[in-house]
Design an enzyme around this catalytic site. Structure first.
Site, PDB file in Angstrom:
ATOM      1  N   SER A   1      52.458 -32.746 -23.120  1.00 53.05           N
ATOM      2  CA  SER A   1      53.010 -31.881 -22.086  1.00 53.05           C
ATOM      3  C   SER A   1      53.352 -32.714 -20.857  1.00 53.05           C
ATOM      4  O   SER A   1      53.090 -33.916 -20.821  1.00 53.05           O
ATOM      5  CB  SER A   1      52.009 -30.792 -21.721  1.00 53.05           C
ATOM      6  OG  SER A   1      50.936 -31.391 -21.032  1.00 53.05           O
ATOM      7  N   LYS A   2      53.911 -32.035 -19.868  1.00 56.05           N
ATOM      8  CA  LYS A   2      54.395 -32.701 -18.651  1.00 56.05           C
ATOM      9  C   LYS A   2      53.375 -33.669 -18.057  1.00 56.05           C
ATOM     10  O   LYS A   2      53.733 -34.688 -17.491  1.00 56.05           O
ATOM     11  CB  LYS A   2      54.754 -31.651 -17.591  1.00 56.05           C
ATOM     12  CG  LYS A   2      56.168 -31.115 -17.781  1.00 56.05           C
ATOM     13  CD  LYS A   2      57.207 -32.007 -17.105  1.00 56.05           C
ATOM     14  CE  LYS A   2      58.612 -31.657 -17.538  1.00 56.05           C
ATOM     15  NZ  LYS A   2      59.366 -32.779 -18.092  1.00 56.05           N
TER      16      LYS A   2
END
Ligand code: GLU
Length: 466
Positions: free
Chosen positions: A238-239
């Site tokens: 994820s980010k």
């Protein structure tokens, strides 16, 4: 004929997991002489989720990776009437029913259901409870109350789910819009998709979708659920793990072929080959070789692979890829002369740069001249080196102007060697401030080669400029 598809929702970016799913679907279609289809799943029209440009982002990112599609459904949303038509057929053949449960009633049933561990049973399912006035119903599919559903997944193997664990599926919401599971099934069927390769996060949906397919009497496609990509710490990528979209990598100067190669190896194996050409990938790719266990994304490995691709790319081809990065840096379209100078520097740069961004940083040294609007800046370290020995630079300038120094790599090498000897200094110490003056950095492609490329006049100008 094998028909695969990618069905992305227009979110405004393409997660590398989606890119890898696209890659697998594309490759399998190419490998089998089949078709790779693209369908934009734009049914979520809430203003904070939907914006039309997001669709172009999907097209652009796929094209950048070289994953062109053979067929396109550009809007699932526009096919809603067809989805509703299928829901009506299911009502007609007795597989679906109108359910009038209110939010409060549902809540009560859910509390009950939690106690028994079974899903809720709608009192409207068997048609005995009459429809109340003034309530807009949903349409639900009757899920089987007994038995076991078996999914023979080409990646995950056999997966079983007890049918009485799945709640009757909502096909159409009370506002008359079709749900995701209904739309996907209808579109896949109408497009003739027979191989569905997608993220493992869709396994639960598959068991629901299989029941719609059965109720319509359609053929079941073959499913392959690809494991998720994990970040280095083992949690879902994820980010917070940094770059997660294809755009991130494109803008950081990764070559599409390198990302293609890396994503392919991430979750599919073919011997020990590190570099796999697109042609070989098409020849070798088989969905049955997709790995069942999730793979960890290794940024360092991708960067190393990118460096390898940069090194192996033809100079002219690399120049074309580099130009947009360079133009962004100098903030003007490159002139033909600048392009020629840049091209001369490519053999030296490509041995060193790991990304096109790094290359553009180095490339500055070849194209800047007295007419350039771009003013280089020196970082602290470079500034220190420059300040350490300004006198030496003055001496060198004078030598360049008065002595007949052969302006070649060897000629410059001989000059600096002799200079170092006469001053009883190390050659590296003499060269260091010159490197900063010429290349604006303490780290650069080979200095003497660079000085030859930019020429004596420009070299002198930079030395005098500091
Ligand atoms: N639109 C779904 C998504 O973006 C994919 C649907 C599917 O592959 O079936 O996750």
């Amino acid at each position: 004929m094998i028909k695969t598809r990618l069905a992305p929702s227009p979110t405004g970016f393409m997660h590398i997991g989606t890119a890898r799913t696209a890659l697998f679907n594309w490759l399998y279609a190419k490998h089998t002489d089949g078709k790779f289809c693209l369908r934009i799943e734009d049914t979520d029209r809430s203003p904070d989720r939907y914006f039309p440009e997001a669709v172009d982002i999907i097209y652009n990112e796929l094209k950048w990776l070289g994953l062109e599609w053979d067929e396109l459904v550009s809007s699932q949303y526009e096919r809603s009437p067809r989805h509703i038509e299928v829901a009506n057929e299911l009502l007609k053949n007795g597989s679906a029913y109108y359910c009038y449960l209110t939010t409060e009633e549902l809540e009560t049933l859910r509390t009950e259901a939690r106690k028994t561990g079974k899903p809720i049973q709608s009192p409207y399912r068997d048609g005995t409870k009459p429809a109340p006035e003034g309530i807009k119903p949903v349409i639900r599919l009757k899920m089987p109350n007994e038995g076991t559903s078996i999914l023979n997944d080409i990646v995950q193997g056999e997966i079983k789910v007890e049918n009485d664990t799945i709640e009757d599926l909502i096909l159409v919401r009370s506002d008359g819009t079709p749900t995701y599971n209904l739309s996907v099934v209808v579109d896949d069927h109408d497009m003739g998709i027979n191989h569905i390769i997608r993220g493992a996060d869709h396994i639960n949906n598959t068991f629901k979708q299989m029941q719609i397919i059965k109720a319509m009497g359609w053929d079941l496609p073959t499913y392959g659920h690809v494991p998720l990509i994990l970040g280095p710490d083992g949690s879902k990528m994820s980010k917070r793990h940094g770059a997660t979209t294809t755009e991130d990598y494109r803008k950081s100067g990764y070559l599409p072929k390198a990302l293609f190669n890396y994503l392919l190896k991430l979750g599919w194996s073919h011997g020990d080959d590190e570099i796999i050409s697109i042609e070989d990938a098409i020849k070798w790719f088989d969905v049955h070789d997709i790995l069942k266990s999730p793979a960890k994304f290794d940024h360092t490995k991708l960067t190393a692979l990118n460096a390898l691709y940069i090194r192996n790319t033809d100079d002219k081809e690399l120049l074309e890829m580099l130009i947009p990065f360079m133009e962004e840096k100098v903030n003007h379209p490159l002139t033909e002369r600048e392009k020629t100078l840049l091209l001369s520097g490519i053999p030296d740069m490509k041995e060193r740069a790991k990304t096109l961004v790094e290359m553009a940083n180095m490339g500055i040294i070849y194209i800047i001249d007295k007419d350039s609007h771009f003013a280089p800046t020196f970082d602290d370290k470079s500034q220190k080196v420059l300040n350490s020995d300004k006198n030496k630079i003055t001496e060198i300038i004078s030598d360049f102007e008065t002595k007949n120094i052969e302006w070649t790599r060897d000629g410059l090498n001989d000059y600096f060697k002799q200079k170092a000897e006469s001053l009883e200094m190390k050659m590296g110490d003499i060269v260091a401030p010159v490197r900063v003056a010429i290349t604006f950095s303490t780290i650069s492609p080979p200095l003497f080669e660079a000085m030859v490329i930019i020429g004596k006049e420009e070299s002198l100008r930079r030395l005098k400029n500091i």
